[in-house]
Scaffold this motif. Structure first.
Motif, mmCIF file in Angstrom:
data_model
loop_
_atom_site.group_PDB
_atom_site.id
_atom_site.type_symbol
_atom_site.label_atom_id
_atom_site.label_comp_id
_atom_site.label_asym_id
_atom_site.label_seq_id
_atom_site.Cartn_x
_atom_site.Cartn_y
_atom_site.Cartn_z
ATOM 1 N N TYR A 141 73.365 32.565 -56.107
ATOM 2 C CA TYR A 141 74.724 33.007 -55.796
ATOM 3 C C TYR A 141 74.704 34.231 -54.879
ATOM 4 O O TYR A 141 75.553 34.362 -53.992
ATOM 5 N N ARG A 142 73.742 35.141 -55.082
ATOM 6 C CA ARG A 142 73.639 36.311 -54.198
ATOM 7 C C ARG A 142 73.406 35.848 -52.761
ATOM 8 O O ARG A 142 74.090 36.306 -51.833
ATOM 9 N N GLU A 143 72.470 34.944 -52.567
ATOM 10 C CA GLU A 143 72.177 34.446 -51.216
ATOM 11 C C GLU A 143 73.378 33.735 -50.607
ATOM 12 O O GLU A 143 73.692 33.935 -49.434
ATOM 13 N N LYS A 144 74.051 32.911 -51.399
ATOM 14 C CA LYS A 144 75.252 32.221 -50.919
ATOM 15 C C LYS A 144 76.317 33.228 -50.487
ATOM 16 O O LYS A 144 76.963 33.064 -49.451
ATOM 17 N N GLY A 145 76.506 34.264 -51.297
ATOM 18 C CA GLY A 145 77.495 35.278 -50.979
ATOM 19 C C GLY A 145 77.175 36.015 -49.693
ATOM 20 O O GLY A 145 78.068 36.256 -48.868
#
Length: 170
Positions: A155-159
């Motif tokens: 989720y961090r990378e997607k964000g």
């Protein structure tokens, strides 16, 4: 750096906006180099009260989405998903650096989390926090799932790919 938060002050005509303003001004007077983040309510769509926060200009203004659209009524009894997005939009339009957070593990799907992240970016939210929901009392929703560190990393990378300036996910 100070993070200021409070309970909703629905009992006050201005939703507590004047208290926020007085607090920010008092901290600036006492400690001019202290930066501030205010974690504010939605002021029940009374936008003149939100404007008071914009006018006092804390360095970061945070308003949490808390959960995905489908679960909002269960998690946030009085709040409305789209009203929270409107708060963040108006803050951004007013020149504020904005932040929002989502709790995970309540029963949301990956697709719903991504959709909520996209919704937050669509209103210009700068900073996103994603954290594990923990049931505060037996009267609250139970934990549906414990999110893995790998999923939080995903989720961090997607964000970051979506354009958030900073994502704290864990």
């Amino acid at each position: 750096h100070a993070v200021l938060t409070s309970v909703d002050r629905d009992d006050l005509k201005d939703g507590g906006a004047s208290i926020w303003v007085m607090t920010v001004k008092a901290i600036r007077k006492q400690s001019p180099t202290t930066t501030m983040e205010t974690l504010i309510p939605d002021f029940a769509s009374k936008w003149d009260n939100l404007q008071k926060i914009i006018d006092v200009a804390p360095e970061i203004v945070s308003h949490n989405l808390e959960t995905v659209r489908r679960l909002t009524k269960q998690v946030r009894i009085q709040a409305k998903y789209d009203r929270s997005l409107e708060v963040l939009f108006r803050l951004k339009k007013g020149g504020m650096k904005t932040k929002s957070g989502i709790m995970l593990g309540i029963g949301e799907s990956e697709e719903e989390v991504i959709e909520s992240m996209q919704d937050l970016r669509s209103v210009g939210t700068d900073i996103l926090t994603l954290g594990q929901y923990l049931q505060p009392t037996l009267k609250h929703l139970p934990v549906n799932e414990f999110i893995t560190p790998e999923k939080f990393d995903y989720y961090r990378e997607k964000g970051l790919e979506m354009g958030f300036r900073f994502v704290e996910s864990g």
